[in-house]
Design an enzyme around this catalytic site. Structure first.
Site, short mmCIF file in Angstrom:
data_model
loop_
_atom_site.label_atom_id
_atom_site.label_comp_id
_atom_site.label_asym_id
_atom_site.label_seq_id
_atom_site.Cartn_x
_atom_site.Cartn_y
_atom_site.Cartn_z
N SER A 181 0.80 -1.23 0.00
CA SER A 181 0.00 0.00 0.00
C SER A 181 0.83 1.28 0.00
O SER A 181 0.34 2.33 -0.39
CB SER A 181 -0.94 0.00 1.20
OG SER A 181 -0.23 -0.21 2.39
N HIS A 209 -5.57 -3.66 -1.56
CA HIS A 209 -5.45 -2.61 -2.59
C HIS A 209 -5.60 -3.15 -4.01
O HIS A 209 -5.47 -2.40 -4.97
CB HIS A 209 -4.11 -1.88 -2.44
CG HIS A 209 -4.13 -0.85 -1.36
ND1 HIS A 209 -4.62 0.43 -1.56
CD2 HIS A 209 -3.75 -0.91 -0.06
CE1 HIS A 209 -4.52 1.11 -0.43
NE2 HIS A 209 -4.00 0.32 0.50
N LYS A 240 -12.04 -0.03 0.31
CA LYS A 240 -11.23 0.74 -0.63
C LYS A 240 -11.97 0.88 -1.96
O LYS A 240 -12.90 1.66 -2.04
CB LYS A 240 -9.85 0.09 -0.74
CG LYS A 240 -9.10 0.34 0.58
CD LYS A 240 -7.77 -0.32 0.69
CE LYS A 240 -7.12 0.14 2.00
NZ LYS A 240 -6.41 -0.90 2.69
C1 LIG Z 1 -6.24 -1.12 4.15
C2 LIG Z 1 -5.65 -2.42 4.36
C3 LIG Z 1 -6.19 -3.30 5.28
C4 LIG Z 1 -7.30 -2.91 6.20
O1 LIG Z 1 -8.52 -2.84 5.53
P1 LIG Z 1 -9.78 -2.21 6.29
O2 LIG Z 1 -10.93 -2.80 5.60
O3 LIG Z 1 -9.67 -0.74 6.14
O4 LIG Z 1 -9.67 -2.63 7.71
C5 LIG Z 1 -5.63 -4.56 5.39
N1 LIG Z 1 -4.59 -4.94 4.63
C6 LIG Z 1 -4.04 -4.11 3.73
C7 LIG Z 1 -2.90 -4.58 2.89
C8 LIG Z 1 -4.54 -2.82 3.57
O5 LIG Z 1 -4.00 -2.00 2.69
#
Ligand SMILES: *Cc1c(COP(=O)(O)O)cnc(C)c1O
Length: 393
Positions: A181, A209, A240
């Site tokens: 990310s 992502h 996301k």
């Molecule tokens: C954003 C993210 C998460 C967390 O996701 P949420 O649904 O916001 O809790 C987990 N793993 C990765 C790699 C992320 O980028």
């Protein structure tokens, strides 16, 4: 002396090092432009890759479901909190992703915590990419398993680690982010899966992502690499690109069945609400109907990155719409972000501990909701601030 003095000291230290998080307040729906601290600015911060967070179809689906189901699940899912919407969503996601089955959690974070700790314990070993997301790291710690970090995106380092450690433990699990990310690079999944297969080790990818971004029409990293049936566990998020909230675990039927029995956030914390589930279902509808939004996202990302490079910025190793603008020291990144904000552009500085010391950056998140005028305005602001602060000439 008070027992809280150490906290004041720690917070002062963060401020001095340019690592203090100034959290901005949003006063509008998410979109290409948003109201931040009362100011209308171009939004380069959100993970709303496809612009779905305020899409009329998702909003309508959420509203309609509220009329039927109300607003809260009122219990954990295993007791009374699983509606037909939740079940439908899991079935639709499994079909969308070409997986045997899917279980949803409250978030990607709890999906990782629940999944990892249900699959390995203190007699086991986890091989984890050195740059994995915090929620994977916490899930690994929670499991009590031995954690062996291998060099980032390096299948040979993974194999060496397996040879050295695996035989000392009952079971093993390999975990990697799909898209990293902070840098936007993609894990070399086919090579990692080969290693997992060679040593017959469970393989898990966190595609937070990549969900809605990679693969045909946003079907995720397993689809992107054509690895259907070869990845045991694919974690994702609906917070996301899906524009809503909720974690996804897709995989083998028996793994998903086990998580319904032993996934602790599933068993001991209430589910996403019916309007969340309904909005997620509407997102799946949209993605199945057309690849238009995903195509636009990639088109925008390619354009923006190329133009940034022409201006002389270092956008790192990104292969995805995540566009890091490498600046080095955290105070410079913070100043850059403040100056961008003055120019009407909301783009956050990211520093330690989210990224390594000396690797501070602005992370630009490109979205399908941006049009070329938006991207043009962003590029102009970056050029102006970059010259002012001596980052580009
Ligand atoms: C954003 C993210 C998460 C967390 O996701 P949420 O649904 O916001 O809790 C987990 N793993 C990765 C790699 C992320 O980028």
């Amino acid at each position: 002396m008070s027992k809280l003095d150490w906290l004041t000291q720690e917070i002062d230290d963060l401020k001095e090092q340019g690592l203090y998080n100034n959290i901005r307040t949003i006063g509008s729906a998410q979109g290409a432009r948003i109201i931040v601290d009362g100011k209308d600015v171009l939004n380069f911060c959100s993970n709303n890759y496809l612009g779905l967070a305020n899409h009329p179809k998702l909003v309508e689906a959420a509203k309609e479901s509220t009329k039927k189901y109300g607003v809260g699940p009122a219990a954990v899912r295993s007791i009374a909190g699983t509606t037909d919407l939740h079940v439908q969503l899991e079935q639709r996601l499994a079909k969308f992703k070409g997986a045997e089955d899917v279980i949803t959690f409250q978030s990607g974070f709890t999906a990782n915590l629940g999944t990892i700790s249900a699959l390995v314990g203190k007699e086991d070993v986890i091989f984890s990419d050195r740059l994995n997301h915090a929620s994977i790291i916490d899930g690994c710690r929670l499991s009590g398993a031995k954690i062996v970090a291998y060099e980032h995106n390096d299948p040979f380092a993974l194999e060496d680690a397996i040879k050295e450690h695996a035989s000392n433990f009952r079971r093993a699990l390999i975990i990697t982010d799909g898209v990293f990310s902070m840098d936007g690079d993609i894990a070399p999944l086919p090579a990692l899966v080969e290693v997992a297969k060679k040593y017959d080790i469970l393989f898990m990818v966190d595609d937070a992502h990549g969900e809605g971004v990679l693969g045909k029409g946003g079907r995720g990293i397993v689809d992107h690499f054509g690895l259907h049936g070869k990845v045991d566990i694919e974690v994702g998020t609906m917070s996301k690109a899906f524009g809503v909230v909720g974690g996804i675990v897709a995989g083998d039927k028996v793994i998903i069945e086990w998580l319904r029995q032993r996934g602790r956030p599933f068993l001991f914390s209430s589910a996403v609400t019916a309007p969340d589930a309904a909005a997620c279902l509407a997102a799946v509808d949209l993605l199945e109907e057309s690849t238009e939004l995903v195509d636009k996202l990639w088109d925008n990302a390619k354009y923006f990155k190329e133009e940034m490079k022409k201006l002389g910025f270092d956008t790192g190793v990104s292969e995805t719409p995540i566009t890091p603008v490498m600046l080095g020291e955290a105070p410079l990144a913070q100043q850059f972000s403040r100056e961008l904000f003055e120019e009407g552009v909301f783009a956050m500085a990211i520093g330690f501990p989210t990224v390594a010391k000396g690797k501070a950056r602005i992370r630009v998140m490109i979205s399908a909701s941006h049009d070329r005028d938006d991207l043009g305005q962003g590029l102009e602001a970056f050029a102006k601030v970059g010259k002012k602060l001596g980052v580009i000439s």
